[in-house]
Each structure stands twice: as C-alpha cells, then as structure tokens.
Design an enzyme around this catalytic site. Sequence first.
Site, mmCIF file in Angstrom:
data_model
loop_
_atom_site.group_PDB
_atom_site.id
_atom_site.type_symbol
_atom_site.label_atom_id
_atom_site.label_comp_id
_atom_site.label_asym_id
_atom_site.label_seq_id
_atom_site.Cartn_x
_atom_site.Cartn_y
_atom_site.Cartn_z
ATOM 1 N N HIS A 218 9.958 1.456 4.114
ATOM 2 C CA HIS A 218 9.980 0.115 4.690
ATOM 3 C C HIS A 218 9.662 0.118 6.174
ATOM 4 C CE1 HIS A 218 11.449 -0.909 0.747
ATOM 5 N NE2 HIS A 218 10.878 -2.073 1.012
ATOM 6 N N ARG A 325 10.410 -11.146 2.097
ATOM 7 C CA ARG A 325 11.455 -10.127 1.902
ATOM 8 C C ARG A 325 12.732 -10.603 2.597
ATOM 9 N NH1 ARG A 325 6.812 -6.275 2.280
ATOM 10 N NH2 ARG A 325 7.026 -4.783 0.575
ATOM 11 N N ARG A 362 11.943 -13.699 -2.218
ATOM 12 C CA ARG A 362 12.547 -12.686 -3.066
ATOM 13 C C ARG A 362 14.019 -12.564 -2.686
ATOM 14 N NH1 ARG A 362 10.866 -6.661 -2.833
ATOM 15 N NH2 ARG A 362 11.660 -6.780 -0.726
ATOM 16 N N GLU A 464 8.856 -3.576 -11.133
ATOM 17 C CA GLU A 464 8.795 -2.419 -10.238
ATOM 18 C C GLU A 464 9.561 -1.218 -10.766
ATOM 19 O OE1 GLU A 464 10.001 -3.682 -6.335
ATOM 20 O OE2 GLU A 464 11.657 -4.865 -7.085
ATOM 21 N N ASN A 487 4.916 -0.530 -4.925
ATOM 22 C CA ASN A 487 5.577 0.505 -4.100
ATOM 23 C C ASN A 487 6.683 1.186 -4.887
ATOM 24 O OD1 ASN A 487 3.983 -0.649 -2.172
ATOM 25 N ND2 ASN A 487 5.626 -1.872 -1.276
ATOM 26 N N ASP A 488 7.521 0.371 -5.507
ATOM 27 C CA ASP A 488 8.606 0.952 -6.295
ATOM 28 C C ASP A 488 8.124 1.420 -7.655
ATOM 29 O OD1 ASP A 488 10.962 0.997 -4.733
ATOM 30 O OD2 ASP A 488 10.921 -1.185 -4.718
ATOM 31 N N ARG A 498 9.781 7.260 -2.078
ATOM 32 C CA ARG A 498 8.719 6.704 -1.234
ATOM 33 C C ARG A 498 8.981 6.902 0.249
ATOM 34 N NH1 ARG A 498 9.731 0.223 -2.347
ATOM 35 N NH2 ARG A 498 8.751 -0.168 -0.339
ATOM 36 N N CYS A 535 2.269 -7.486 -5.350
ATOM 37 C CA CYS A 535 2.724 -7.705 -3.975
ATOM 38 C C CYS A 535 3.100 -6.393 -3.278
ATOM 39 C CB CYS A 535 3.888 -8.686 -3.926
ATOM 40 S SG CYS A 535 5.359 -8.076 -4.771
HETATM 41 C C1 PEP Z 1 7.340 -3.130 -4.030
HETATM 42 O O1 PEP Z 1 8.227 -2.372 -4.436
HETATM 43 O O2 PEP Z 1 6.131 -2.953 -4.267
HETATM 44 C C2 PEP Z 1 7.690 -4.304 -3.228
HETATM 45 C C3 PEP Z 1 6.786 -5.199 -2.902
HETATM 46 O O3 PEP Z 1 8.977 -4.403 -2.787
HETATM 47 P P1 PEP Z 1 9.533 -3.538 -1.564
HETATM 48 O O4 PEP Z 1 8.366 -2.811 -0.953
HETATM 49 O O5 PEP Z 1 10.160 -4.467 -0.605
HETATM 50 O O6 PEP Z 1 10.491 -2.627 -2.218
HETATM 51 MG MG MG Z 2 10.266 -3.017 -4.302
#
Ligand code: PEP
Ligand code: MG
Length: 603
Positions: A218, A325, A362, A464, A487-488, A498, A535
């Site tokens: 993040h 977020r 979210r 995710e 991402n997740d 990550r 996203c």
């Molecule tokens: C993701 O996991 O792709 C996502 C958009 O949420 P975050 O990156 O905030 O975990």
């Molecule tokens: Mg996520």
Amino acid sequence: MSFSVHGLAVSRGIAIGRAVLVGRVDVAHYFIDASQVEAEIDRVRRGRNAVVDELQRLLADMPKDAPHELAPLLDVHLMLLQDDDLTEGVKHWIRDRLYNAEWALTTQLEAISRQFDEMEDEYLRERKADLEQVVQRVLQRMSGTAVPIGDDARTAPAVARVKRRKSDQQAQLDGMLDDNTDVPLILVAHDLAPADMLQFKRSVFAGFVTDVGGKTSHTAIVARSMDIPAVVGARAASQLVRQDDWVIVDGDAGIMLVDPSPIILAEYGFKQRQGELERGRLTRLRHTPSITLDGQKIELLANIEMPEDAPAALAAGAVGVGLFRSEFLFMGRHGKLPDEEEQYLAYRAAVEGMQGLPVTVRTVDIGADKPLDHHAKVTKEDDYLNPALGLRAIRWSLADPAMFLTQLRAILRAAAHGQLNMMIPMLAHASEIHQTLALIEQARAELDARGAVYGPVKLGAMIEIPAAALTLRMFLKYFDFLSIGTNDLIQYTLAIDRADESVAHLYDPAHPAVLRLVADTIVQSQAQGKAVSVCGEMAGDASFTRLLLGLGLRSFSMHPSQILAVKQEVLRSDTLKLTAWAQLVLEAEDPAELLVQNAAKSH
Ligand code: PEP
Ligand code: MG
C-alpha cells in the site's frame, strides 16, 4: 563516491534532489514558515529543559538504596542532552531547512546515531541507545506543544527553500539544476506505513525510496497515487545514503543513484524532461472519449484515498470513482476511529467532488500492510503471524459490528447526495456475505428509526481471494456488480506476500492461474448481465490494457495519474482483433512472452 541501489520500480518518472532520511515516521514532518523558526527552536529548548530538570531532580532525590549504576547513567543522559552536537544540529535543520521541531530533532538524532555506529569503542557505540531514550523523552515533553499541521504545510510547494554551504562538487551539481535555490527533496526511509504516506501526500517530497515493500504494497500504491517517482524494496538504501546526499530516483527502472557524476546527472535531467514532455502530450487526450477503434466504449474510473483526490480524478478525465479506499480515513488516528458524522461528510464530499459522477466506496480494509497506526507488528510474537491471512478487511469489520454499522450508516446517508455504490472487500464465505447483507439491513433500520435521510446504493463485492473467483455464482446472486482486486488476487493465488520485497520477483500478474481467474470473473459476470471492473494495479498498467480488453473487460479503475496512458492504449486497440489473441495468452505457458511480443508489434 557514486553508487546505485536497486529496488522495485513502483511509480514512474525521474526525481533528482537531496536525500532526506526519515528514521522515525511517527513524528510530524512539515515545513515551517521562516517567521516560525525561533518559536520552533524554543519548543525544542523547552522540551529539552524540562527533561534536564526532571533528570536533575531524579539525581538530587536519588534514594540511598538505588542501584549504583543509576546515577552515572543519568549523568550520561544529561550530558547527551546538553551536547552541542544535538542542540546546534537541531537549530541547523530548523533554521536552514525549515523543518518543524520534531523533524529536526529526529533528523539530528539520526545523524548522531550514525556517528555512534562508526565508533570503534563499544562503550561509546552503546551510548546510541541512551541518546535515543533522551530524545524520546524530549519528544514526549514536546507533544502537545506542536503547531498543528495546517493546510499551509500540507499544500507546501514540492520544493523546499534550502540555504546551504556548498562544496565544489555540490556547486557543480547545483549549477545543473534549473533553479539554484530550490532543491527538490527525496524521502529515504527504511519503511513507510500507508498512514505515513498519507501524511506526506501533497507534501514536499519529489520522490520516495524505501528499504522494504513490494510492488503493490500500500505504500507503493499511495506513492503511485501521488504520481511521484518511487522505488521500494531497495534493501539497505536507508543505511547507505547519508542525510543531504544528492540522489536520483529512477522510478521506471527501480534504481536510486547516489552522489551522481555531472554526466549522469545531465543524462537523467534529459530523461526527466522527456518524461514531462510525454506527460504533456498525454494531457491532450483528457477530453477524448475512451472508445476503441471498433467503437467499444471503455469506462475509465479513478481509485482515490481521500475525498480531496476527487479534483485530480476529474482533471484526468475519470468518469467516476471505481474505488474509494475508505480505510485511509481510519489510519494514523491512534485508535480513535472516525465517527458516523465525520465519515458521512467525507463520503458526501467525495460524491459532491465528483460532480454527479458515480463513486464506489469500499468499506474499510484495515489490516495486513494497512495497520490502523504506523506499525503493523508490535511484539516479537507478531513476527510469526501473517497479517495478510489474518483479521483484515471484511473480517475486521464483521468482528466489530458497531464500528461496521457506523460506516454503513454513513455511506447510506451520503448516498442521498448522489450516485454512491458500496463495495465489500475480501469476501470468501457465504456466511460473510449473509452477515454483511444483514448488517446493511440493520443500518437502514437504524436510520429509519432515527428518521434520517439516506439513499439507494448498488452493492458490489471485490473478487480478490481465489475462493471468491471460484464461487462466482454465489457472488453474482447477491451483488449488483463485481470488481476484481488483482493486487490481492495475485497475492493469494500465488501465495506471495505483496509487501515482501524478498519474494517480489514471484509476484506475477501474468501468471496463467491469475489470468484464468480474472478471465472467468469477467466472462461469468457479463453472462449474468452484471457490471464487472478491475480496480487492482493491473488496471492502471498500460502493458495489460490490451489483454484485459481482449478478455472482455470494459471498465477499469486506477490512479488518476494512469488514466491517460491507459486511454492511449484503448484508443489504439481493436477489441475484435484482441479477443482471439487474448485466448492464446490465456492458454500459454508463458503469457508474459506473448504480451511482450504484442507490445513490440503494436508500437
Ligand atoms: C486489490 O487488492 O487489488 C485492491 C484494489 O485492493 P487493495 O489494493 O486496497 O488491497
Ligand atoms: Mg485488496
């Protein structure tokens, strides 16, 4: 001596400036006005004097049976506190750099600590811990006397006015910069929590480098949202660089160059200007509708962290917010969570800021690499836990229904002011879906009981966790739309943390398993007539735009700074031709290879 440090490229562009080493990020960092210099110096002086008094009183009242090491130790603390190196150094950072008092104190602590580290004598080396203790005491004494970080500080220009004594080499380098008095600053730290990054958002830094972190940690995401060059996972960067060194951050290659030669500096200065020209060219696409060569309309949405990001989203031509977020409202508040009114006002500000365009909030995704406060791991035992697999996102919300209901009521109330969608992160189980839906109903009932006004919301789920991607039917039954959090999804599909730079080379968005889950989610959602978007960071990576279009995706949500580069790809794409190719990529053993070939052919 020139050298380079390699890490992960996480936010594009080149930044050239002086290193600001930030050792402690739990103190405020902001620039003061020149008129505040003496008051800031006085704050440190008063904090220090209070600790000196305290130590002297302790010494005077020392009981007879106190351990015999105690008095000499307090003497050492007193001596360290009154040392010229500390007091003069602090004055330097305040007077010459306009750092606020806490920042100046911790910067000088950092500088002296390094001198201690280099000492041969073990006894003297160990005095570093004493120095840290006394500085901590001074900081405590000063807390409460800080000038709040006002809007002025947050919106300070991206350069600091720096008065400095120049060495020949520095003078030569300075001469190569456009302006000889304004020097961009590059923040170098071991680690920065997302809450710290938030503090630096719209602040003074022109680039970031951290020792730890992965591409989609993040911290990296916030750096990207700030659209400034950043490198994470640069291992020992914060050990190798010294305060004030000249550095170049190459956010495209993931490299930091320290103390560059004038030739290297000139080369990077040229690259920097090329990048700026390219960005300038892209801004011409701002008002161009996002339509492919074969006439497919593609929705390009923005990811935001705060309502104040809405203008940047509009300026980039976003047609809405696909991911707000909301957890960034909850961070860095020392456990005091935002109440319903504060949240309502924030969501409402985002909706109003987007001027009638849709906004998807979210629900809070706290946990893993987004702790509420600065540091995720507190105790040694925490090292054995993996917070990414722990009480995070919807799990955290369901574990604290009162907190979750507060957020749900705030979102529902804000929905009375515009098109607001609500999206739930990290769902995997039917029971979680049922509990969430029941709590949303309860939130509505509570608002009804109060006679409060609220609006309709479309309800979405993030896909995710692989378990969610493999049980899409259930998700499509209960939700109006889905959004793929790549991402997740990548993290959990490939079992790669990550945020961990040591396995970052295995974090692969083009892994066939990841692509299969993404493709299936798109196809099944569309077959059910449900909206689906991506996203995660993949949506803003222009090297994946064609593939995602070929897989049928028509809605992308990303940082505002990435929208125009993705739009450029959209405008050059023909989805009719991409569909068959995307199937080949899906079936390939090494999809990345086909992606590279396609990119080479099309540019
Ligand atoms: C993701 O996991 O792709 C996502 C958009 O949420 P975050 O990156 O905030 O975990
Ligand atoms: Mg996520």
